[in-house]
Design a protein around this motif. Structure first.
Motif, mmCIF file in Angstrom:
data_model
loop_
_atom_site.group_PDB
_atom_site.id
_atom_site.type_symbol
_atom_site.label_atom_id
_atom_site.label_comp_id
_atom_site.label_asym_id
_atom_site.label_seq_id
_atom_site.Cartn_x
_atom_site.Cartn_y
_atom_site.Cartn_z
ATOM 1 N N ASP A 294 105.181 45.043 144.099
ATOM 2 C CA ASP A 294 104.393 44.357 145.114
ATOM 3 C C ASP A 294 105.222 44.257 146.397
ATOM 4 O O ASP A 294 106.449 44.387 146.365
ATOM 5 C CB ASP A 294 103.992 42.969 144.615
ATOM 6 N N GLU A 295 104.565 44.043 147.528
ATOM 7 C CA GLU A 295 105.253 44.079 148.828
ATOM 8 C C GLU A 295 106.411 43.086 148.908
ATOM 9 O O GLU A 295 107.503 43.425 149.380
ATOM 10 C CB GLU A 295 104.255 43.806 149.948
ATOM 11 N N ASP A 296 106.201 41.857 148.449
ATOM 12 C CA ASP A 296 107.255 40.842 148.552
ATOM 13 C C ASP A 296 108.395 41.081 147.569
ATOM 14 O O ASP A 296 109.486 40.550 147.737
ATOM 15 C CB ASP A 296 106.669 39.438 148.335
ATOM 16 N N ARG A 336 106.578 47.636 138.320
ATOM 17 C CA ARG A 336 107.140 46.351 137.886
ATOM 18 C C ARG A 336 106.922 45.324 139.006
ATOM 19 O O ARG A 336 107.542 45.407 140.066
ATOM 20 C CB ARG A 336 108.630 46.492 137.583
ATOM 21 N N PHE A 337 106.042 44.358 138.755
ATOM 22 C CA PHE A 337 105.751 43.302 139.720
ATOM 23 C C PHE A 337 106.481 42.014 139.331
ATOM 24 O O PHE A 337 106.898 41.851 138.193
ATOM 25 C CB PHE A 337 104.240 43.001 139.745
ATOM 26 N N VAL A 341 102.763 37.257 140.699
ATOM 27 C CA VAL A 341 101.826 37.993 141.554
ATOM 28 C C VAL A 341 100.429 37.953 140.938
ATOM 29 O O VAL A 341 100.257 38.234 139.747
ATOM 30 C CB VAL A 341 102.283 39.458 141.742
ATOM 31 N N GLU A 342 99.456 37.579 141.751
ATOM 32 C CA GLU A 342 98.071 37.524 141.276
ATOM 33 C C GLU A 342 97.466 38.927 141.348
ATOM 34 O O GLU A 342 97.153 39.432 142.423
ATOM 35 C CB GLU A 342 97.257 36.556 142.144
ATOM 36 N N VAL A 343 97.334 39.563 140.221
ATOM 37 C CA VAL A 343 96.753 40.903 140.174
ATOM 38 C C VAL A 343 96.020 41.064 138.849
ATOM 39 O O VAL A 343 96.469 40.574 137.814
ATOM 40 C CB VAL A 343 97.858 41.983 140.340
ATOM 41 N N LYS A 344 94.864 41.736 138.900
ATOM 42 C CA LYS A 344 94.077 41.903 137.664
ATOM 43 C C LYS A 344 93.440 43.278 137.646
ATOM 44 O O LYS A 344 93.257 43.921 138.691
ATOM 45 C CB LYS A 344 93.029 40.801 137.532
ATOM 46 N N PRO A 345 93.095 43.762 136.443
ATOM 47 C CA PRO A 345 92.474 45.078 136.326
ATOM 48 C C PRO A 345 91.228 45.183 137.199
ATOM 49 O O PRO A 345 90.442 44.236 137.306
ATOM 50 C CB PRO A 345 92.116 45.176 134.843
#
Length: 371
Positions: A294-296, A336-337, A341-345
Motif C-alpha cells: 500500500d502507498e503508506d 504485502r500490506f 489497511v482497509e482492503v477487501k476482495p
C-alpha cells in the motif's frame, strides 16, 4: 584455497548422474547451507564430504588434505543427523562421550569435555537421563553435544530440525545460530527449508537437479536471484514472477504489464536506461511481495516507487501483515500490506511497486537479465 574445498565433484550411480560438477570453497568459521527440494543432490554432497559416499570424480579437501580416499573416522568431521542416532541404553553423558572413548581419549579428558559442552548447551541437568526420557529438542541438543565434544574441523548437519514442531524448530534455529557465533566453527548444513537457509547461513548454495544454481550470501540470493528457480524457491511467500514487455516512454525504459481488466500499466525500471537495450523484448518480471504494498507502507528511501491500480482478488490477514492477491500479466501476484489497511476482495486498489527491487528474467532460459 578454502578450509573445505569441493573441486569439480560429481556423483554417479550407474548411468545416472545425481551430482554434476560442483565447485564450492568454504572458509574457516563459515556457515554454509545447502538448500533445495528433495532429490536435488544436497544430502549426497554432504555424505561425500563425510566420506559416507564415494566421489565419482573431482576432489574434496579439508585443510588442504585430499579426502577422497580417507576413511570417515579419519576425516575429523562430526555429523548431526535428522534422527539424532542416540544409543537408548546409554545416558546423555555416555552418549556424548562415546566418540571420544572410541578414539582412546582418557576418561578425565572425556568427562571434562562433556561437562563443558553440557554447560554450553544448558543440558547439565540431563546428563544422567536416558534418551527415552528426553523431549525432541533435548535429544537434538544431546546430538549436537556429542558432535561438539570432539572439536572436529567441520560440523555436518543433515536436516537436524525437521523432526521438531514449528515453535521448537524456530527456537533451535536461534540456538544453533548463537552457538556458531560463539564458537566460530565451520558448518555445512543441509535443509529443504529456505527460511532456515536464510536465517542461519553466512552463505547459501541453492541446489536443483544436481547442480548448484547459485552460491552467495543470503542477501545476494534473496535480492538478486540468478534464475527463476532460485527466485521462486527462496523467500516466503516466494518472489512474484509474471510476464511483461520492455518498452520506451519519454526516453525511459519501462515494463509494460497487462492488468486484470485488459488495460496496460507501465512501470519505469530503476536502473537508469540499462534496460533500453532490451526494448521490445518479452521478459518475466520478478518482484517480492514486500516490494508491492500500500502507498503508506512503501519504502521511504526508494526513489523508484510507482503506482498502479488493480483489482483485489483475495486478502489473507497474517497478524502483523495482510497479504493481498491481485493479477498482473495474467498471473496471481501477492502483495504485502500493513495489517491495518482497509482492503477487501473486489476493491480496485492503488498498489505501490518498488522498482528498485524488480528483477528481469529471460522467459526462455529462465536466467536473470542484467540491466
Amino acid at each position: 584455497m578454502g578450509f573445505l574445498d569441493i573441486k569439480k565433484a560429481t556423483k554417479t550411480y550407474g548411468t545416472v548422474r545425481v551430482l554434476h560438477e560442483t565447485d564450492i570453497s568454504v572458509e574457516e568459521g563459515e556457515f554454509l547451507v545447502l538448500v533445495g527440494p528433495s532429490g536435488c543432490g544436497k544430502s549426497t554432497l554432504l555424505n561425500m564430504i563425510a566420506g559416507l559416499e564415494d566421489v565419482t570424480s573431482g576432489e574434496i579437501a579439508i585443510r588442504g588434505r585430499r579426502m577422497n580416499d580417507v576413511r570417515p573416522a579419519e576425516r575429523n568431521i562430526a555429523m548431526v543427523f535428522q534422527s539424532y542416532a542416540l544409543y537408548p541404553n546409554m545416558n546423555v553423558a555416555q552418549n556424548m562421550a562415546f566418540g571420544l572413548e572410541m578414539h582412546g581419549v582418557p576418561k578425565a579428558e572425556r568427562d571434562k569435555a562433556v561437562s563443558e559442552v553440557a554447560e554450553l548447551l544448558q543440558i547439565t541437568q540431563l546428563l544422567n537421563r536416558k534418551p527415552g526420557q528426553l523431549s525432541g529438542g533435548q535429544r537434538q541438543r544431546v546430538a549436537m553435544g556429542r558432535a561438539l565434544v570432539r572439536q572436529p574441523d567441520v560440523f555436518l548437519f543433515d536436516e537436524p530440525l525437521s523432526n521438531l514442531d514449528a515453535k521448537l524448530r524456530v527456537d533451535m534455529r536461534t540456538e544453533i545460530k548463537k552457538l556458531h557465533q560463539k564458537l566460530k566453527t565451520t558448518i555445512v548444513y543441509v535443509t529443504h527449508d529456505q527460511i532456515e537457509a536464510l536465517t542461519l547461513s553466512t552463505r547459501i548454495a541453492v541446489m536443483f537437479g544436481g547442480y548448484v544454481q547459485q552460491l552467495g550470501t543470503p542477501k545476494e540470493i534473496y535480492d538478486n536471484p540468478a534464475n527463476m528457480f532460485v527466485a521462486g524457491f527462496m523467500g516466503s511467500p516466494s518472489m512474484n514472477l509474471f510476464p511483461a514487455k520492455v518498452g520506451m516512454e519519454n526516453g525511459e525504459a519501462v515494463a509494460r504489464i497487462s492488468l486484470h481488466d485488459g488495460e496496460t500499466a507501465t512501470l519505469p525500471f530503476a536502473s537508469g536506461n540499462a534496460m533500453a537495450v532490451h526494448d521490445g523484448r518479452e521478459i518475466v518480471l520478478g518482484i517480492r511481495p514486500e516490494a508491492i504494498t500500500d502507498e503508506d507502507g512503501a519504502d521511504r528511501n526508494s526513489k523508484a516507487i510507482h503506482k498502479l491500480e488493480s483489482a483485489v482478488e483475495v486478502t489473507e490477514p497474517a497478524g502483523s501483515d495482510t497479504f493481498v492477491v491481485t493479477q498482473l500479466g495474467g498471473k496471481e501476484v501477492t502483495a504485502r500490506f500493513r495489517a491495518d489497511v482497509e482492503v477487501k476482495p473486489g476493491d480496485r486498489f492503488p498498489f505501490a511497486v518498488n522498482m528498485e527491487k524488480a528483477v528481469a528474467f529471460d522467459p526462455e532460459t529462465e536466467m536473470r537479465i542484467s540491466g
